[in-house]
Structure formats: structure tokens, C-alpha cells
Design a protein around this motif. Structure first.
Motif, mmCIF file in Angstrom:
data_model
loop_
_atom_site.group_PDB
_atom_site.id
_atom_site.type_symbol
_atom_site.label_atom_id
_atom_site.label_comp_id
_atom_site.label_asym_id
_atom_site.label_seq_id
_atom_site.Cartn_x
_atom_site.Cartn_y
_atom_site.Cartn_z
ATOM 1 N N ARG A 138 -4.007 10.964 1.364
ATOM 2 C CA ARG A 138 -4.847 10.204 2.287
ATOM 3 C C ARG A 138 -3.993 9.230 3.099
ATOM 4 N NH1 ARG A 138 -8.729 7.361 -1.118
ATOM 5 N NH2 ARG A 138 -7.958 8.839 -2.631
ATOM 6 N N TYR A 139 -3.114 8.520 2.404
ATOM 7 C CA TYR A 139 -2.274 7.526 3.066
ATOM 8 C C TYR A 139 -1.428 8.183 4.151
ATOM 9 C CZ TYR A 139 0.520 3.316 3.492
ATOM 10 O OH TYR A 139 1.111 2.184 3.959
ATOM 11 N N TYR B 170 -0.366 5.518 -8.250
ATOM 12 C CA TYR B 170 -0.767 6.198 -7.019
ATOM 13 C C TYR B 170 -1.092 7.648 -7.337
ATOM 14 C CZ TYR B 170 1.258 2.158 -4.742
ATOM 15 O OH TYR B 170 1.537 0.898 -4.341
ATOM 16 N N THR B 171 -2.351 8.040 -7.126
ATOM 17 C CA THR B 171 -2.710 9.437 -7.378
ATOM 18 C C THR B 171 -2.259 10.280 -6.197
ATOM 19 O OG1 THR B 171 -4.811 9.123 -6.303
ATOM 20 C CG2 THR B 171 -4.742 8.752 -8.683
ATOM 21 N N GLY C 136 -4.087 12.218 -4.538
ATOM 22 C CA GLY C 136 -5.107 12.078 -3.500
ATOM 23 C C GLY C 136 -4.809 10.887 -2.610
ATOM 24 N N TYR C 137 -4.453 9.768 -3.225
ATOM 25 C CA TYR C 137 -4.146 8.571 -2.447
ATOM 26 C C TYR C 137 -2.951 8.814 -1.528
ATOM 27 C CZ TYR C 137 -2.690 3.814 -1.370
ATOM 28 O OH TYR C 137 -2.321 2.677 -0.713
ATOM 29 N N PRO D 93 2.816 4.270 -1.057
ATOM 30 C CA PRO D 93 3.155 4.959 -2.302
ATOM 31 C C PRO D 93 4.664 5.192 -2.340
ATOM 32 C CG PRO D 93 1.484 6.153 -1.044
ATOM 33 C CD PRO D 93 2.031 5.113 -0.156
ATOM 34 N N GLY E 64 0.796 -1.221 0.000
ATOM 35 C CA GLY E 64 0.000 0.000 0.000
ATOM 36 C C GLY E 64 0.826 1.266 0.000
#
Lengths: 217, 205, 245
Positions: free
Chosen positions: C9-10, C2-3, C5-6, A76, A74
Motif C-alpha cells: 500500500r505504501y 510492517y506487514t 500489505g502495508y 517500511p 512511516g
């Protein structure tokens, strides 16, 4: 279920055992990967702190490798360093807070090491190099193995520094008084940080003399 | 002004990150093979230390210190968030490194190709976190002093890595025992330089 | 893949979880930690007064037994408050935050000084708590003086992050034992403090050795910190000592 088992690797397959043993020599974090030097200098004046540091680093690398490996799909890639650092720092601080509340004596012994553990590049190095691309269990073993390899060097250096620098081992007098009476003096240079660097240099020399494959051109 | 200059000089020579405190050794030993790359990494360290130390100074002064939040409201006088300082400092450093990486990549691809590969290395350089922790410990009085300390420490680190890289370039032509070549002799050289730098220790400006 | 936004958020969720975990731990564990810290402080005070049998379990009890009075004094030597009741850990002197007082002192603001008075084997002991800086972080300790305010009965030092085996040695009995019986005033009554001498007290002239101890080899900056801490702290108590000697 039985088929499922056949496909799975045994817990201690040859490959996994190798993860534990290769950091002891051919892939040693200090002498080959050149990681975690700062702490190796700070805690090797005496044997006891060297052993405490070894145990703490072993646990932290093992657990943080495990946790980051669980999260690896998960994370990034752009912010992976922040994520890794936050995971490590949270783990270490949490343990430190718990120790302060319930095992105050242990925490007093360890308080020096908290900062050193978080910034220890072995942890970050292994997270980057191994945990981000491997399953949790091998990642855990890799962490423990690297902790052991790190400890091996730490304890060797501490042994020589304490013996020649203070004449003691584990704070017990080893060099007999009669030797001092004959004019022997502790080598004060040995307990200064630069001598840790030179001792590690000599260990590298010895290690590469026997493992020719490691010699740099 | 006088004080700021003193702090700057002192953090370069007397309190040198490498030779006095032995911080940031990992990248120092690993990246000092040639002068060119060490200049790149050294410049990146100066830059990051020069940014993160003042930012962390402000955070420490106005949020983390016991009673630091008084400026918001007098009722916060007893709030002590210093247990968060480690994680906040680290987060700021990692975020700044990532931010710098993104900005440089976007606006100056040529600088990125020469500096970019070093930036991720810096987040794990203990000299950077060490800088912020020393700043907190020594209780600098003004933002100017903290900035001078950050920049000075960076310059000290820069000098140290360029010096060892120059020695390593020269030593390539020397007859070093094969097993000591490369990293082994670098350890020993750094140790000797460290002993030499000990003569600066404790000098007061 | 991966945007942005992601990513945000992450990062946001991760930071919130981490902060929540740490704050929760800090809040829940604070009472335990503070109790441990108080016990640690008492152990330090008793250790300087050479109460040997003190452990974490009986520290509170022994502290109440040996400490007879806790005073808060000002830099001019006046006693601002005196506390002789039990439990001793509620006294104003015990609750003084030395860090804050040192800060006020450095900035020429009014500050207070704590002093503990103990009675042991019939003799009165004055215990002064100290706080200073070593090489890497704070160092602290206590110095216990006999009733002549001149002879050191014992000291106690501890540190947060001095190098183990080097500066960290100030926390060992080997270093602290040296202070026993040393004098902080010379025969003419001038304040000399206790000098922590690099290279050992053999470097001092014979008649000065009673005012010095050996520094730690390899721990020069920490030793200097101890020296400065002793000198600066005791200096603030001089008016009090002159009045009560």
C-alpha cells in the motif's frame, strides 16, 4: 507555552551548529565519507559549474533530508531505498520542469546537472545515515552542512584545475600573455578527469597532515 | 551476433564505466580494501546491470520513447513519456536490487551473507543508472545488444575494482606517507590508472 | 511490524502521488516549455546567421524579420515545400523533428531536410540545422552558408549534457568563432566539410587549414561528434547545393 519552549532546543544550539560545520572538515563528505565522487569529477574543470553544482546539491540535500525525515516513521525499512530515491528524483525532476517552463536560461545551464544530482551518493548517503533517524530541522541543517562541505572541496579542485588547465578563473584570463610569450603552456592534463582524482588525493594528503586523527592505520 | 560481441568487448575495455566515464566511484573507492569483498561487490554489479539494462530497454522501447505506445493503439502515436524515464529507471533499479536481496536471502543464506551487505549499496551506484541512461542514449537496436552492453559494463566494473583491490592489498606493505594512507593513495592510484586507460579511448571495433 | 500489505500500500500510494505530480507538471507546463524551446531554436538559427542583438524577448520578432523563406527538401535536392508567409514559426520546415529524420536516414527510409533562407544586409544566407551525438548525449546546432554555398558565415552549437569546461566548450563563442570564413568546398569544388582537428589546425598542411578548426583539448569525443555531425548533415544537402549553386 513557556514550559513548552524551555524543553525545545533553540534553533541554532551548539549541537545544531556543529551539524553545519563538521562536514566542512572533520566529517567532509568527499574526503572523509568518500561520497559524491562522480559528480566531483564531472563539474570541476571550471569554477562556474562547480559553484552551480554546489548550490544545487546544497538545496537538494537540505530539502530531501527534510522531507524524508518527515516521512521517516512511516517508511517500511524493506523498501526504504526505493522511497528515498523516488522522493529525491521527484523533487529534482519537478524543479527541472518548472525551470524549463519559466526560467529557460537557468534550466539550460542546469540541465547537465539534473542526472548528476539524482545519482549523487551524498544525498542518498545522508538520507540513510542521518535523515532516517533524526528530526526534520537537524536533518535539514545536516543536508545544508554536507552540501557546503562538498562544495568546499569542489571549488578548491575547480580553482586549481581551471587555473593550471586553462589559465583562467571564471573564464577570465588570469595567466598573463607575457608568460605565454616566454614559453609557458597550459597544462592540458589538468582538465582531464583523472587529474581531478589526483587533486582530491592531494587535498586529502594536506587535510590529514593537519588532522592526524583522520589518518588510517 | 558479431555486433553483440563487439558491444560486449567495447563496453569492458574501451567504454569502461570506471576508467572512461568515472561512474560508480563511491562504492568503488569505499569497498576496494580487499580482493574478496571487491569480487563480491563486482559480481553483484554484473548481475544487477545484466538485469536492469534489458528491463529498462524494454520499458524505454515500448512505453517511454516518443510514439513508443503505438503497439497498443495507433492513437497513442503522439504520446511522449520520456520525462518519466529518470524516475522509472531508478524505480526499476531500486526494485530489482530489493527483489534480488529478498530472493537471495530466502533461498541461499550463505550467498546472502557474502553478497547481501553489498546489495543496498548498489542501488545508489551511479554506474547502474549510468548504464540505463547510456543504453537509452545510444539507441541499441535489439534486446540482445542492450543485454550485451549491460553485462559488458558490469564485467568492466568488476575488473576495475578487483584490479584496484589487488593493488591496495600490495601497497599495504609499502612505505606510503601516513597522511596519504588508505583513501588518499587510492584516489591517486585510480587517477593514474585512468590516465593509462585513456589510451583505449575512441578505439572503434 | 510492517506487514506485506502495508508495504505494498505504501509503495503504491507513493508511486501514484509521484507519478501524478510529475504528469500534472508535465501537462500544465508543456505549452510554456514548447514556446521556450521554439524561441531557443530561433535564437540558435539567428545566432548562426550572426544576428547579434537577439534575446529571448525579441527572438520571434527578429526571426520573422530576417528569415525570408523556409524550405523542406528531399535528399535528391528537390524542393518539396516552400513557405514565405508569416508567422514563420508555423512553417513545415520549422516543425520538422530532426531526430525522426535522422532515424529514417540511418534506416534507409525516405526523409526530409529543412532549410532556412535569410536575408541580412542585402546578402542571402542559407542556414542548415544539424543534430548529432557527443560524448554523453545529443549535440545540435546550425551552420549558416553565404550565397556561394561555400563560405561559412557562422555556426551555432549547443549540447544537452557534455562535460562543462571540456566538451561543453563547443557551446562557447570561442569555439564557434573559428568557423567564420572557413570553406566547405575546395577550389576544385570537392566537398571537404570542416574538419575539427585534434591538436589544432597547425597539424594540417598549409592549404588545408581553410577547411579545419581546432578541436577542444580534453573534449576529443565531443569534438569528433561535431566533426561527424557537420560532415553527415551537409552531405545530405549536396544534391540541393549542386542544383542551386
Amino acid at each position: 507555552m513557556s514550559t513548552d519552549k524551555k524543553e525545545r532546543e533553540p534553533m541554532f544550539s551548539a549541537k545544531n551548529v556543529k551539524l553545519l560545520t563538521s562536514p566542512l572538515n572533520l566529517n567532509n563528505p568527499i574526503t572523509v565519507q568518500v561520497l559524491g565522487i562522480c559528480s566531483a569529477l564531472a563539474v570541476t574543470a571550471k569554477l562556474k559549474p562547480a559553484i552551480v553544482m554546489t548550490l544545487s546539491v546544497m538545496i537538494v540535500t537540505g530539502v530531501s533530508n527534510f522531507v524524508v525525515s518527515l516521512l521517516r516513521n512511516g517508511i517500511p525499512p524493506r523498501i526504504r531505498i526505493i522511497v528515498q530515491l523516488v522522493v529525491v528524483a521527484t523533487l529534482v525532476i519537478l524543479v527541472d520542469q518548472l525551470l524549463k517552463a519559466f526560467l529557460f536560461d537557468v534550466s539550460k545551464q542546469l540541465s547537465v546537472f539534473v542526472g548528476l544530482i539524482i545519482t549523487n551518493c551524498i544525498i542518498m548517503g545522508r538520507l540513510e545515515a542521518f535523515a532516517m533517524s533524526n528530526k526534520p530541522w537537524p536533518a535539514f541543517l545536516d543536508g545544508i552542512g554536507n552540501g557546503l562541505g562538498y562544495g568546499l572541496i569542489l571549488i578548491t579542485v575547480a580553482f586549481f584545475r581551471e587555473l593550471f588547465g586553462s589559465g583562467t578563473l571564471f573564464d577570465i584570463q588570469i595567466v598573463p600573455q607575457s608568460l605565454y610569450n616566454m614559453g609557458y603552456v597550459n597544462n592540458g592534463l589538468m582538465i582531464l578527469p583523472p587529474m581531478a582524482l589526483i587533486t582530491v588525493g592531494v587535498i586529502i594528503w594536506v587535510q590529514r597532515y593537519y588532522n592526524r586523527s583522520l589518518i588510517e592505520k | 551476433m558479431h555486433e553483440i560481441f563487439n558491444i560486449f568487448i567495447k563496453s569492458i575495455f574501451v567504454d569502461n564505466m570506471i576508467f572512461a566515464y568515472f561512474l560508480g566511484m563511491c562504492s568503488y573507492l569505499a569497498v576496494s580494501k580487499t580482493v574478496d569483498t571487491s569480487v563480491g561487490l563486482g559480481a553483484a554489479v554484473i548481475f544487477v546491470l545484466g538485469i536492469t539494462v534489458p528491463i529498462n530497454y524494454l520499458l524505454n522501447e515500448y512505453i517511454l520513447k516518443p510514439g513508443a505506445m503505438v503497439w497498443l493503439d495507433a492513437q497513442f502515436a503522439s504520446v511522449d513519456l520520456s520525462f518519466l524515464s529518470f524516475i522509472i529507471f531508478i524505480a526499476v533499479i531500486a526494485a530489482m536490487v530489493q527483489l534480488v536481496e529478498m530472493v537471495v536471502e530466502k533461498f541461499s543464506p550463505s550467498l546472502y551473507s557474502s553478497l547481501g551487505i553489498f546489495l543496498p549499496l548498489i542501488a545508489v551506484n551511479c554506474a547502474i543508472l549510468g548504464g540505463s541512461l547510456f543504453m537509452q542514449e545510444r539507441d541499441y537496436q535489439t534486446l540482445g545488444q542492450a543485454t550485451a552492453f549491460g553485462l559488458g559494463s558490469g564485467v568492466g566494473w568488476f575488473l576495475a575494482i578487483v584490479a584496484i583491490a589487488a593493488i591496495r592489498e600490495k601497497i599495504r606493505y609499502s612505505n606510503v606517507p601516513p597522511a596519504l594512507r588508505g583513501i588518499g593513495i587510492t584516489f591517486i592510484l585510480t587517477g593514474l590508472m585512468g590516465i593509462a586507460f585513456m589510451s583505449f579511448l575512441g578505439i572503434k571495433l | 511490524m510492517y506487514t506485506n500489505g502495508y508495504i505494498f500500500r505504501y509503495a503504491g500510494i507513493l508511486v501514484i502521488i509521484a507519478a501524478a505530480l510529475l504528469s500534472l507538471a508535465a501537462m500544465l507546463l508543456k505549452p510554456f516549455q514548447e514556446r521556450n524551446r521554439a524561441i531557443d531554436k530561433m535564437q540558435g538559427i539567428l545566432a548562426s546567421a550572426q544576428v547579434q542583438e537577439c534575446t529571448a524577448d525579441n527572438a520571434i520578432q527578429l526571426f520573422n524579420k530576417y528569415i525570408v523563406e523556409e524550405q523542406v527538401i528531399d535528399p535528391k535536392g528537390n524542393i518539396l515545400s516552400s513557405y514565405t508567409k508569416s508567422p514563420k514559426e508555423d512553417a513545415q520546415a520549422f516543425l520538422i523533428d530532426l531526430k525522426k529524420e535522422n532515424y529514417n536516414k540511418a534506416h534507409h527510409k525516405p526523409y526530409n531536410l529543412p532549410l532556412y533562407i535569410a536575408k541580412k544586409d542585402g546578402q542571402t544566407i542559407y542556414i542548415i540545422p544539424m543534430l548529432g551525438t557527443g560524448l554523453w548525449g545529443p549535440i545540435w546546432g546550425n551552420i549558416a552558408l553565404k550565397s556561394d554555398f561555400k563560405t561559412v558565415l557562422g555556426v551555432f552549437f549547443d549540447d544537452k549534457s557534455e562535460t562543462p569546461g571540456l566538451g561543453g566548450e563547443i557551446a562557447t563563442p570561442k569555439f564557434q568563432k573559428q568557423f567564420i570564413g572557413k570553406k566547405i568546398f575546395d577550389n576544385r569544388g570537392n566537398f571537404t566539410s570542416i574538419e575539427v582537428v585534434k591538436g589544432g589546425i597547425v597539424k594540417l598542411p598549409e592549404n588545408q587549414r581553410i577547411h579545419g578548426v581546432d578541436a577542444i583539448s580534453g573534449g576529443t569525443l565531443t569534438s569528433k561528434g561535431v566533426d561527424a555531425m557537420l560532415r553527415n548533415t551537409i552531405k545530405s544537402y549536396l544534391p540541393y547545393i549542386k542544383k542551386h549553386r
